[in-house]
Scaffold this active site. Structure first.
Site, PDB file in Angstrom:
ATOM      1  N   VAL A 112      46.131  30.334  30.933  1.00  0.00           N
ATOM      2  CA  VAL A 112      44.853  31.013  31.199  1.00  0.00           C
ATOM      3  C   VAL A 112      44.819  31.546  32.633  1.00  0.00           C
ATOM      4  CG1 VAL A 112      43.589  28.911  31.923  1.00  0.00           C
ATOM      5  CG2 VAL A 112      42.347  30.829  30.892  1.00  0.00           C
ATOM      6  N   HIS A 113      44.229  32.723  32.829  1.00  0.00           N
ATOM      7  CA  HIS A 113      44.166  33.321  34.167  1.00  0.00           C
ATOM      8  C   HIS A 113      42.997  34.280  34.263  1.00  0.00           C
ATOM      9  CE1 HIS A 113      46.760  35.730  31.544  1.00  0.00           C
ATOM     10  NE2 HIS A 113      46.358  36.788  32.213  1.00  0.00           N
TER      11      HIS A 113
END
Ligand SMILES: [Zn+2]
Length: 158
Positions: A112-113
């Site tokens: 996730v980013h």
């Protein structure tokens, strides 16, 4: 459906974030700064100059899989990123967001980013630029050096 990943804390091969973390920080891995549980890196394929990404150190696909500390640090790094980008590029505005999951358009769905994209009056619309070739006025190398220097000056050398 939940399943157990082969590794939730180690470096995953094939993941640009994990591979960047395995290298020394510099123009070669594009990592701007590392915190305790999260880090900031420059996007190799930026929408605009100064396109940063903030991600957890651990290879986790979902925000809710992270420790609260990691989530808090990600938001602190986002906030610092905005300060640094304002100094370096003087943008008019920012897009801040995440594509969570493949169907949402995540390029790296396993890690996730958050994206931070500086915007200027008159630049191409963020959503309509997908698939177009963009010519940016600055090389990734130059972006890296400028952002890294400004980050260190703003937050590390006090
Ligand atoms: Zn990863």
């Amino acid at each position: 459906m939940k399943y157990i990943q082969s590794s939730t804390t180690g470096h995953e091969s094939g993941c640009i974030f994990c591979e960047a973390l395995a290298k020394e920080d510099g123009p070669g891995n594009l990592v701007i700064v590392r915190g305790k549980a999260a880090f900031v890196m420059l996007n190799l394929f930026p929408y605009t100059n100064g396109h940063l990404m903030v991600a957890p150190m651990n290879h986790q696909a979902q925000l809710d899989e992270l420790d609260a500390d990691a989530r808090a640090e990600m938001m602190e790094l986002v906030s610092r990123g905005l300060v640094v980008l304002k100094k370096v590029y003087n943008p008019n505005a920012f897009n801040l967001g995440a594509n969570i999951g493949q169907e949402a358009g995540a390029g790296v769905p396993g890690h996730v980013h958050l994206h931070i994209v500086p915007r200027w009056a008159g630049d191409t619309n963020f959503m309509s630029t997908v698939g177009e070739v963009r010519v940016l006025p600055e090389t990734i190398d130059d972006s890296y050096k400028r952002i890294r220097a400004a980050w260190l000056q703003t937050f590390m050398e006090r």
